[in-house]
Design a protein around this motif. Structure first.
Motif, short mmCIF file in Angstrom:
data_model
loop_
_atom_site.label_atom_id
_atom_site.label_comp_id
_atom_site.label_asym_id
_atom_site.label_seq_id
_atom_site.Cartn_x
_atom_site.Cartn_y
_atom_site.Cartn_z
N ALA A 338 6.42 -8.85 -9.83
CA ALA A 338 5.75 -7.00 -10.01
C ALA A 338 3.98 -7.93 -9.79
CB ALA A 338 6.17 -6.36 -10.53
N CYS A 339 3.22 -6.72 -8.80
CA CYS A 339 2.11 -7.10 -8.72
C CYS A 339 1.35 -6.20 -10.28
CB CYS A 339 1.43 -6.00 -7.73
SG CYS A 339 1.39 -4.00 -8.14
N THR A 340 -0.19 -6.69 -10.43
CA THR A 340 0.08 -5.28 -11.90
C THR A 340 0.10 -3.78 -12.52
OG1 THR A 340 -1.95 -7.15 -11.86
CG2 THR A 340 -2.31 -5.10 -13.40
N GLY A 341 -0.13 -3.00 -10.71
CA GLY A 341 0.83 -1.70 -11.20
C GLY A 341 -0.66 -1.04 -12.08
N ARG A 342 0.14 0.33 -12.23
CA ARG A 342 -0.79 1.21 -13.56
C ARG A 342 -0.27 0.19 -14.99
NH1 ARG A 342 1.15 7.07 -11.58
NH2 ARG A 342 0.32 7.52 -10.24
N GLY A 344 -3.11 -1.02 -14.79
CA GLY A 344 -4.52 -2.16 -15.03
C GLY A 344 -4.95 -2.56 -12.82
N CYS A 345 -4.43 -1.74 -12.44
CA CYS A 345 -4.87 -1.54 -10.98
C CYS A 345 -5.26 -0.07 -10.53
CB CYS A 345 -4.37 -1.88 -9.79
SG CYS A 345 -4.69 -1.95 -8.48
N ALA A 346 -6.16 0.37 -10.43
CA ALA A 346 -6.55 1.72 -9.98
C ALA A 346 -5.81 1.94 -8.68
CB ALA A 346 -8.14 1.93 -10.23
N LYS A 347 -5.86 1.29 -7.55
CA LYS A 347 -5.55 1.51 -7.05
C LYS A 347 -3.49 1.37 -6.27
CE LYS A 347 -8.36 -0.83 -3.70
NZ LYS A 347 -8.85 -1.67 -4.81
N SER A 348 -2.85 1.82 -7.95
CA SER A 348 -1.19 1.93 -8.53
C SER A 348 -0.51 3.10 -8.19
CB SER A 348 -0.62 0.92 -9.19
OG SER A 348 0.81 0.44 -9.38
N LEU A 349 0.25 3.06 -6.85
CA LEU A 349 0.86 5.08 -7.41
C LEU A 349 2.38 4.81 -8.29
CD1 LEU A 349 2.03 5.18 -2.97
CD2 LEU A 349 -0.57 6.00 -4.71
N TRP A 421 7.47 -6.25 -6.67
CA TRP A 421 7.86 -4.36 -6.71
C TRP A 421 5.89 -4.70 -6.81
CZ3 TRP A 421 10.96 -0.48 -9.14
CH2 TRP A 421 12.46 -1.60 -9.34
N ALA A 422 5.92 -3.85 -6.33
CA ALA A 422 4.12 -3.19 -5.54
C ALA A 422 3.72 -1.76 -5.43
CB ALA A 422 3.21 -3.78 -4.37
N GLY A 423 2.55 -1.72 -6.72
CA GLY A 423 1.93 -0.03 -6.68
C GLY A 423 1.42 -0.19 -5.49
N CYS A 424 0.98 -0.87 -4.07
CA CYS A 424 0.46 -0.03 -2.77
C CYS A 424 0.93 -1.22 -1.71
CB CYS A 424 -0.82 0.24 -3.03
SG CYS A 424 -1.82 -1.59 -3.16
N GLU A 425 0.21 -0.78 -0.34
CA GLU A 425 1.16 -1.47 0.46
C GLU A 425 0.79 -3.38 0.61
OE1 GLU A 425 3.58 -0.80 3.13
OE2 GLU A 425 3.89 1.10 2.49
N ARG A 426 -0.81 -3.20 -0.36
CA ARG A 426 -1.24 -4.89 -0.22
C ARG A 426 -0.38 -5.62 -0.93
NH1 ARG A 426 -7.74 -4.18 -2.90
NH2 ARG A 426 -6.61 -6.95 -2.28
N ARG A 427 0.57 -5.19 -1.86
CA ARG A 427 1.51 -5.96 -2.48
C ARG A 427 0.91 -7.29 -2.52
NH1 ARG A 427 6.07 -5.14 2.13
NH2 ARG A 427 5.29 -3.18 2.88
N CYS A 428 -0.01 -7.36 -3.17
CA CYS A 428 -0.76 -8.39 -4.13
C CYS A 428 0.15 -9.16 -5.10
CB CYS A 428 -1.36 -7.60 -5.52
SG CYS A 428 -2.57 -6.79 -4.21
N GLY A 429 0.40 -10.89 -5.22
CA GLY A 429 1.16 -11.86 -5.57
C GLY A 429 2.52 -11.46 -4.90
S1 SF4 Z 1 -0.72 -4.50 -4.54
FE1 SF4 Z 1 -1.77 -2.39 -4.96
S2 SF4 Z 1 -1.18 -1.60 -6.77
FE2 SF4 Z 1 -0.72 -4.02 -6.86
S3 SF4 Z 1 -1.94 -4.62 -8.47
FE3 SF4 Z 1 -2.50 -5.51 -5.95
S4 SF4 Z 1 -3.83 -3.57 -5.51
FE4 SF4 Z 1 -3.07 -2.60 -7.32
#
Ligand code: SF4
Length: 473
Positions: A338-342, A344-349, A421-429
């Motif tokens: 999973a990415c950082t998400g909420r 920790g990340c302001a972009k996360s939904l 699992w990602a909090g936005c379309e960037r799909r970090c990690g």
């Molecule tokens: S995928 Fe989106 S929500 Fe998740 S860490 Fe990256 S920028 Fe933040």
């Protein structure tokens, strides 16, 4: 020719370090490089103590076998404590010490040689060259011991021994065609790093990786060959005109998990860390179990404890399971990232880690955990990582294996298609290869696999869709 435009970049990337702390939504984020993933027991204890004192109490494991701590305030003694522990040997080079190594090297017979000493040599010589402090923090080295587990993880510069005193020089994640003596492997890696910097200057670009340069791998290989042929590194030769060298296989999702036999009746125990989040208490437990004095972090966000006495194995497995760590290759946690998400990340939904934990735990025994914000690494409220046995005693997943029948690391598994699992379309990690993506939409999640998508309105629908994608239903 690939035309790349990185004109909008500043030369220095924004990769955090222990000194260059990143301001995240949940506080300061510090990253500590751990070349080869190798930590001594005292170093792991220092990390655990620092995370508990100044951070959130969680050590996050990264896909480069480094660690990071979140939630740091403006004034902490974190960097000083890391330096005292020997984890910050060079203030100028701290962010470029990104070195992968085969986690089981020297433990079993699958490797051609133990690359541990080469990791230490590379780190020392890297830090001794002032010009290499200019490498981007994204530049990645890999020292594969011949089994092919880290050479194909996309390093900028790596070596892969072939067994004849020779190693493939890997550039930009592929066979460069150059063969170097194993005794000159570190020299070749340093030459590749210097060649990359020379190409950056020649192309007047701010690329961070060899693959981002125009004809990067070919031009860097030519510079490396010229540099080594005029030095004392020994003969460098081009491979015969045949297929690029391949060895090993992509490691099973999650990397080594379970026991691996070592000579002399000892075992190396691979431990998966759910979502790569290791609490300080879990780190202390690992430190206490590491009777060999060393803990190895893996690029699959796990840990290897080498050199355990086989007689210690059942008790170690039980204690790890009680603490929420995984030694069963069949665990549903294997391959879940999973990415950082909420928060920790302001972009996360969404709070993707809690949702991923809830979905994963609900697949084990049909129980659904309460997602109250307690992330993986800490037991989810209302559930514990082990199944509860009679009298409330917590059993390890899959039960305690007898010493004579340990789990086999990297054994084939079912239902372990990687899920990210990602909090936005960037799909970090997001890991490479075939992956089921679970992306927050603001109204639930969307599950993507093989070009097909399924929109899910709530966590129950998402859980069912992920299970179907993994072949668990
Ligand atoms: S995928 Fe989106 S929500 Fe998740 S860490 Fe990256 S920028 Fe933040």
């Amino acid at each position: 020719m690939v035309i790349s435009d990185f004109s909008g970049r500043s030369r220095l990337d924004a990769c955090p370090g222990a000194l260059q702390v990143h301001a995240a939504a949940d506080g300061g984020l510090a990253r500590v490089r751990v070349p080869g993933g190798r930590l001594t027991v005292p170093q792991l204890r220092e990390l655990a103590g620092a995370a508990a004192t100044w951070g959130t109490g969680v050590i996050e494991l990264t896909s480069r076998a480094n660690v990071q701590v979140r939630g740091l305030g403006a004034e902490t003694g974190f960097a000083a404590r890391m330096a005292e522990a020997g984890l910050l040997p060079s203030p100028t080079h701290e962010r470029i010490r990104n070195v992968l190594a085969s986690p089981l090297t020297g433990c079993d017979a699958r490797g051609v040689l133990d690359v541990g000493p080469l990791v230490a040599d590379l780190d020392r010589r890297l830090c001794a060259r002032p010009a290499l402090a200019g490498l981007p923090g994204r530049f990645l080295f890999a020292l594969d011991d011949g089994r092919g587990d880290v050479a194909w993880l996309g390093p900028d510069a790596g070596i892969l021994p072939t067994g004849a005193g020779e190693a493939v020089l890997v550039l930009a994640g592929a066979d460069s065609g150059l063969r170097v003596p194993v005794t000159s492997a570190v020299t070749a890696l340093l030459a590749a790093a210097e060649a990359f910097l020379a190409e950056l200057a020649a192309q007047e670009t701010h690329a961070w990786r060899i693959s981002e340069l125009s004809d990067g791998a070919e031009l860097v290989a030519a510079r490396v060959r010229a540099a080594l042929d005029t030095g004392s590194a020994g003969p460098v030769r081009l491979r015969p005109p045949a297929e690029p060298y391949r060895a090993g296989r992509p490691s099973a999702a999650g990397g080594p998990v379970g026991a691996v036999d070592q000579p002399g009746g000892r075992v190396a125990l691979g431990v998966a860390v759910p979502l790569g989040r290791l609490t300080s208490a879990q780190a202390e437990l690992l430190a206490g179990l590491a009777s060999h004095g060393e803990v190895r972090l893996t690029p699959w966000r796990g840990v290897v404890l080498p050199g355990l006495d086989r007689a210690e194995l059942p008790r170690a497995v039980a204690r790890l399971a009680e603490a929420g760590l995984v030694t069963d290759p069949g665990s549903p946690w294997i391959g879940v990232t999973a990415c950082t998400g909420r928060p920790g990340c302001a972009k996360s939904l969404a709070d993707v880690r809690s949702d991923a934990a809830r979905a994963t735990l609900s697949r084990r025994g049909g129980r659904t955990a309460s997602a109250t914000g307690a992330g993986p690494g800490a037991p989810i409220e209302g559930d514990a990582p082990g199944a509860t046995g009679p009298g409330g005693r917590t059993e390890p997943e899959g039960g305690t294996p007898p010493a004579a029948a340990p789990h086999v690391a990297d054994s084939p598994r079912t239902g372990t298609l990687p899920v990210h699992w990602a909090g936005c379309e960037r799909r970090c990690g997001r890991p490479g290869g075939r992956v089921a993506d679970v992306v927050a939409t603001g109204d639930g999640y969307r599950v993507d696999l093989d070009g097909r998508s399924l929109t899910c309105a709530d966590i129950e629908e998402t859980t069912a869709a992920v299970a179907a994608a993994r072949g668990e239903t």
